[in-house]
Design a protein around this motif. Structure first.
Motif, PDB file in Angstrom:
ATOM      1  N   LYS A   1       5.059  21.538  -0.679  1.00 32.83           N
ATOM      2  CA  LYS A   1       5.063  21.233   0.753  1.00 32.83           C
ATOM      3  C   LYS A   1       4.194  20.020   1.065  1.00 32.83           C
ATOM      4  O   LYS A   1       4.556  19.189   1.888  1.00 32.83           O
ATOM      5  CB  LYS A   1       4.574  22.451   1.540  1.00 32.83           C
ATOM      6  N   LYS A   2       3.053  19.940   0.393  1.00 28.45           N
ATOM      7  CA  LYS A   2       2.175  18.791   0.648  1.00 28.45           C
ATOM      8  C   LYS A   2       2.809  17.501   0.131  1.00 28.45           C
ATOM      9  O   LYS A   2       2.789  16.475   0.802  1.00 28.45           O
ATOM     10  CB  LYS A   2       0.804  19.016  -0.004  1.00 28.45           C
TER      11      LYS A   2
ATOM     12  N   ALA B   1       0.848  -1.211   0.000  1.00 27.51           N
ATOM     13  CA  ALA B   1       0.000   0.000   0.000  1.00 27.51           C
ATOM     14  C   ALA B   1       0.876   1.252   0.000  1.00 27.51           C
ATOM     15  O   ALA B   1       0.609   2.215  -0.727  1.00 27.51           O
ATOM     16  CB  ALA B   1      -0.916  -0.005   1.217  1.00 27.51           C
ATOM     17  N   ILE B   2       1.940   1.209   0.800  1.00 33.95           N
ATOM     18  CA  ILE B   2       2.827   2.381   0.872  1.00 33.95           C
ATOM     19  C   ILE B   2       3.552   2.556  -0.459  1.00 33.95           C
ATOM     20  O   ILE B   2       3.688   3.673  -0.969  1.00 33.95           O
ATOM     21  CB  ILE B   2       3.844   2.226   2.021  1.00 33.95           C
TER      22      ILE B   2
ATOM     23  N   ALA C   1       5.531  16.530   2.519  1.00 34.42           N
ATOM     24  CA  ALA C   1       4.977  16.035   3.791  1.00 34.42           C
ATOM     25  C   ALA C   1       4.420  14.627   3.612  1.00 34.42           C
ATOM     26  O   ALA C   1       4.674  13.732   4.426  1.00 34.42           O
ATOM     27  CB  ALA C   1       3.888  16.980   4.296  1.00 34.42           C
ATOM     28  N   ASP C   2       3.679  14.424   2.519  1.00 34.41           N
ATOM     29  CA  ASP C   2       3.068  13.111   2.288  1.00 34.41           C
ATOM     30  C   ASP C   2       4.141  12.058   1.984  1.00 34.41           C
ATOM     31  O   ASP C   2       4.070  10.924   2.457  1.00 34.41           O
ATOM     32  CB  ASP C   2       2.077  13.190   1.120  1.00 34.41           C
TER      33      ASP C   2
ATOM     34  N   LYS D   1       6.721   5.558   7.288  1.00 35.32           N
ATOM     35  CA  LYS D   1       5.890   4.368   7.484  1.00 35.32           C
ATOM     36  C   LYS D   1       6.551   3.151   6.851  1.00 35.32           C
ATOM     37  O   LYS D   1       6.537   2.055   7.402  1.00 35.32           O
ATOM     38  CB  LYS D   1       4.515   4.582   6.842  1.00 35.32           C
TER      39      LYS D   1
ATOM     40  N   ASN E   1       2.946  25.463  -2.118  1.00 37.45           N
ATOM     41  CA  ASN E   1       2.193  24.653  -1.157  1.00 37.45           C
ATOM     42  C   ASN E   1       1.990  23.236  -1.660  1.00 37.45           C
ATOM     43  O   ASN E   1       1.911  22.303  -0.869  1.00 37.45           O
ATOM     44  CB  ASN E   1       0.856  25.316  -0.838  1.00 37.45           C
TER      45      ASN E   1
ATOM     46  N   SER F   1       1.292   4.042  -2.955  1.00 39.84           N
ATOM     47  CA  SER F   1       1.067   5.464  -2.660  1.00 39.84           C
ATOM     48  C   SER F   1       2.264   6.302  -3.123  1.00 39.84           C
ATOM     49  O   SER F   1       2.104   7.366  -3.727  1.00 39.84           O
ATOM     50  CB  SER F   1       0.830   5.605  -1.150  1.00 39.84           C
TER      51      SER F   1
ATOM     52  N   ASP G   1       5.007   8.709   4.140  1.00 38.39           N
ATOM     53  CA  ASP G   1       5.025   7.367   3.566  1.00 38.39           C
ATOM     54  C   ASP G   1       6.377   6.694   3.778  1.00 38.39           C
ATOM     55  O   ASP G   1       6.452   5.510   4.109  1.00 38.39           O
ATOM     56  CB  ASP G   1       4.733   7.428   2.059  1.00 38.39           C
TER      57      ASP G   1
END
Lengths: 203, 694
Positions: A145-146, A99-100, A149-150, A157, A142, A103, A154
């Motif tokens: 940045k997102k 899943a990671i 961050a995401d 994780k 932005n 993603s 991941d």
């Protein structure tokens, strides 16, 4: 007789080594696993052949020397092999890891332009970092940045999940540093990489 | 001039050292009388300033005309404003009625803080003390400035007209405004500034300025602007030491990034107004009316007053409204939520917010919501058409807040409409009455919800809740989740629902009826429920399940009888099984009919060994079903490996199904360990009547 006198302690030592080797982080296997994941995410064609796996190394090994020494060596190899095989068994085929990976793979196409323009680089800790926000248009900052961050969420994780899925949550830091090295090695041309001293260079 | 004369005229003073030579000569020739006066001072200094090489010459051509020239080699300005070099001021003076006028003056400066100058000027001075000076064009900050000065008996006014003057250079010249030197600030300003004053100081300011081509970029990229045009107007009047002001700011074009906000005037221009008063003596700022309008997104208005050197609010009301909550979220809220579960929403509706601050900070808040809908773009949660109002008060108990929600969803599970009545007070949120949420043919009733520690800076928010599930349809639930459909209903008491540090946990248990038996789930917790890889942990027990319904549901091949199951230590990672200890068995003293179909035997055998039993190739193919005594299967999943076990047999194998009667058939397992993914693949490959198990 002499061989036996010398041989038993050697064998005992070697057997002890066989036992203790398992407690160490399986660096080579982890690197293999990391390379598989990293290439998959970056969708890079292998630029260079992957480092050969341990069995190949063994196959290429041609014993030379005294026949007794060779026999001992072959015997030790037989004894050590299972231990190494167990050590090399890094499992990355869990649902969570898949899943990671999915993603991260999905995000890669959005991140790639920022890797190439130097806005985002691979840092020396296995994460991505914003290295030159000024290279991104104002309206994209932005988004960068997102994405960062995401991606870092991941990656964090992923490292903890690999350690956990292999029964050693305490390996997380080593998994991370292994990935840090492999991300750098597998980075595509144009990507920016941070060296150990914190400096940046473009691949 | 000789040395003697210099000594003669020397003036000794602590502040002023004057050495001047005056030469006065009267010349007469051909009947024309003319006066020429030359006066020079080697250096002169006052408090903070100093002039070197000052020379003044005056020559009279007629009684009404004479020329004045003043030169200063070097003039050091006060307050570290730099120095003027090579100053030369020329003026042909003419007498008009009761005034002296200079209509064609010249000003030259070889070097100055505002660069070299060669400008014309006009001036006049009346006998009653009225002074007027005009400089039409000074080269300043890469642009020009026109100056007009009027002074009359201590009352003065000035007009300053900058034209395309560079902002960064102007700021440097002012010495008051410290702009970051490494931001590469560009931009220029044009317009008109009118100043007026009296002997006591400045009395009025009127500014009408346009800033254009404004751009900057901080080295770290967190502050940047491109092609900004800003129009600013300011009117200020002083009365009894109190300034009254009206200000307006319009931002029609350009884009700005001020981390984390990105604002592009092209998406809707910004206008702001501010009117009020400022008392420097009392350090008191009064805002009579302030507004900020981000077109198409939100409008904010404010009134109140601030006190002290840090201008802390004493009584401040701020009201915000937005007719497009989607744009409000996208432009102003989402940037602050990056990295949280709420950073990728689709939002619609209207909202209004009123906040009040007193000396201690925020003391009241009110939120009005109309038609608000939000949906997580990753499909994890959503909220349909929501109306209502929320009130909050720091100290007093406020009226009940109400929200009417047309529906919600979490992980694709939709709910019906429900109302929330809740009381927000100080740092607590309490339900006034249970919230009943219709879901999947039944309901979830939130009996209790208490949150404390929120909205107070530094406090750690904690919340507790309890809920109950009634008659939730398992058939609808499983269909929504695209699982094989279960029959039955779900009832549960969820005591001590908690969420802290990313861990959602449930005290008590979920108890539900399915497949004719009872299923109970206890110790349920979900770590990081909205993250990429949620981790669910629980224990489950199942009693008296009817195998016929169960096997029919899962298309496994029919088995009749009852089944008990204990599933301990369940761990799902990313909603996939990662660990569990499962024991399926026929209940002791089960007197139900025990039958297993040929297909089920085949599937069970294939599941255990990877190959089918091949009953169809034997004489047993004539039997559709077989009797069995007991079913017993243990699966211990740990990581990627599942350990299998059943009823022990003396030969080392184990019964999965122990047969009885004739023809007797036993399903015996020999493998004790199997890769979980192989087991899952086998399950997925089992097809009966065209259906595939997923």
């Amino acid at each position: 007789m002499l061989n036996r006198i010398i041989g038993f302690p050697l064998m005992a030592l070697a057997l002890t080594a066989c036992v203790t080797i398992n407690i160490y982080f399986p660096a080579a296997a982890a690197e293999e696993a990391a390379r598989t994941i990293v290439r998959d995410v970056l969708k890079s064609e292998p630029q260079e052949p992957a480092p050969p796996a341990k069995p190949d190394e063994k196959q290429s090994y041609t014993p030379q020397g005294h026949p007794l020494a060779i026999a001992f060596g072959v015997m030790m190899e037989a004894l050590v092999a299972p231990a190494q095989a167990a050590q090399a068994d890094i499992n990355i085929n869990t649902a969570a890891i898949s899943a990671i990976r999915a993603s991260m793979q999905k995000r890669q196409s959005s991140l790639a332009p920022f890797y190439r323009s130097g806005v985002v680089g691979f840092d020396n800790k296995g994460s991505v970092t914003i290295r030159d926000l000024n290279a991104a248009a104002l309206g994209e900052r932005n988004q960068v940045k997102k994405l960062v961050a995401d991606e870092n969420a991941d990656r964090a994780k992923l490292y903890s999940e690999i350690a956990r899925a292999n029964g050693h949550p305490e390996w997380e830091a080593e998994v991370r540093s292994t990935f840090a090295k492999v991300w750098t090695q597998e980075a595509l041309p144009g990507y920016w990489l941070q060296d150990a001293s914190g400096g940046w260079r473009q691949r | 001039m000789n040395r003697f004369a210099r000594r003669l005229l020397k003036v000794g003073s602590p502040l002023c050292r004057l050495l001047a030579v005056a030469v006065l000569s009267m010349l007469s020739a051909a009947g024309i009388a003319a006066i020429e006066l030359a006066f020079s001072i080697e250096d002169i200094e006052g408090e903070g300033w100093r002039a070197d090489g000052l020379a003044i010459s005056l020559s009279e051509s007629t009684a009404d005309h004479f020329a004045v020239a003043i030169t200063v080699a070097n003039l050091v300005l006060p307050d570290d404003h730099g120095s003027l070099k090579g100053l030369r001021l020329e003026c042909p003076v003419q007498r008009h009625a009761s005034a002296w006028a200079c209509d064609d003056g010249r000003l030259r400066l070889e070097a100055s803080p505002i660069q070299a100058q060669d400008a014309s000027w006009q001036g006049s001075y009346t006998d009653d003390g009225r002074l007027q000076i005009t400089i039409p064009r000074l080269s300043v900050a890469r642009g020009t400035v026109a100056l007009e000065l009027l002074a009359d008996d201590g009352v003065w006014s000035a007009r300053v007209r900058p034209n395309r003057t560079a902002i960064a250079q102007l700021a440097a010249l002012s010495g008051q405004l410290a702009l970051p030197s490494d931001w590469g600030i560009q931009g220029r300003t044009s317009g008109l500034v009118k100043l007026a004053g009296d002997p006591a100081g400045l009395t009025s300011v009127d500014a009408d300025l346009v800033f254009d081509q404004l751009a900057y970029a901080s080295p770290d990229g967190t502050q940047a602007a491109e092609k900004i045009v800003v129009k600013a107007e300011l009117k200020g009047r002083v009365r009894k030491t109190v300034w009254r002001f009206d200000a307006m700011l319009g931002w029609p074009t350009g884009a700005l990034y001020a981390e984390p906000l990105f604002l592009d005037a092209g998406d809707g221009p910004l206008t702001a107004t501010l009117s009020g008063s400022w008392s420097p003596q009392q350090a008191r700022l009064q805002i009579d009316g302030g507004s900020l309008e981000l077109a198409g997104t939100a409008g904010v208005s404010a009134t109140g007053w601030f006190l002290g050197p840090e201008l802390s609010p004493q009584d401040l009301t701020i009201a915000m409204h937005s007719d497009d909550a989607g744009r409000l979220y996208g432009r102003l809220l989402q940037p602050f939520l990056i990295g949280t579960a709420a950073d990728d929403l689709q939002v619609a509706g209207r909202v209004g917010l009123v906040l009040h601050f007193d000396k201690q900070g925020m003391d009241q808040a009110g939120l009005e919501i109309k038609g608000l809908a939000l949906e997580d773009r990753q499909g994890r949660f959503g909220l349909d058409n929501t109306d209502g109002s929320i009130g909050w008060d720091r100290s007093k108990v406020v009226p009940v807040s109400r929200l009417a929600i047309a529906g919600a969803s979490i992980y694709r599970i939709p709910t019906g409409a429900f109302d929330i009545r809740v009381r927000f007070a100080a740092d607590r949120i309490d339900l006034v009455e249970p919230v009943v949420v219709p879901v999947l043919g039944g309901s979830i009733a939130l009996d209790r919800f208490a949150l404390s520690g929120a909205l107070i800076a530094g406090a750690r928010p904690t919340w507790q809740a309890s809920a109950s599930l009634r008659d939730v349809s398992l058939e609808q639930l499983t269909r929504t989740l695209e699982w094989p459909p279960f029959n039955g209903t779900l009832d549960a008491q969820l005591r001590e629902l908690r969420y802290a540090d990313g861990l959602f946990s449930v005290g008590g248990g979920l108890e539900f009826s399915a497949f004719g038996g009872r299923i109970e789930v206890r110790g349920l917790s979900i770590q990081d429920p909205l993250g990429t890889v949620p981790v669910l942990q629980a224990d489950a027990t199942m009693r008296g399940l009817e195998l016929e319904a169960l096997t029919e549901t899962f298309k496994f091949g029919r088995i009749e009888g009852r089944l008990d199951a204990d599933m301990q230590d369940i761990q799902l990672v990313g909603w996939q099984p990662d660990r569990f200890n499962l024991h399926l068995r026929t209940p002791p003293n089960d007197d139900s009919r025990h039958r297993i179909s040929q297909r089920a035997v085949e599937n069970l055998t294939e599941l255990g060994s990877g190959v089918p039993a091949g009953l169809s190739a034997t004489v047993l193919r004539v039997f559709d079903e077989f009797r069995y005594d007991r079913i017993d299967l243990r699966i211990l999943l740990h990581g990627s490996v599942a350990d299998l076990d059943g009823l022990a047999r003396p030969d080392g194998g184990y019964y999965l199904v122990k047969g009885s009667g004739l023809p007797r058939i036993d399903v015996i397992g020999r493998n004790r360990s199997v890769a979980w993914k192989d087991l899952v693949e086998r399950l997925q490959q089992i097809q009966v009547e065209g259906a595939q198990i997923k």
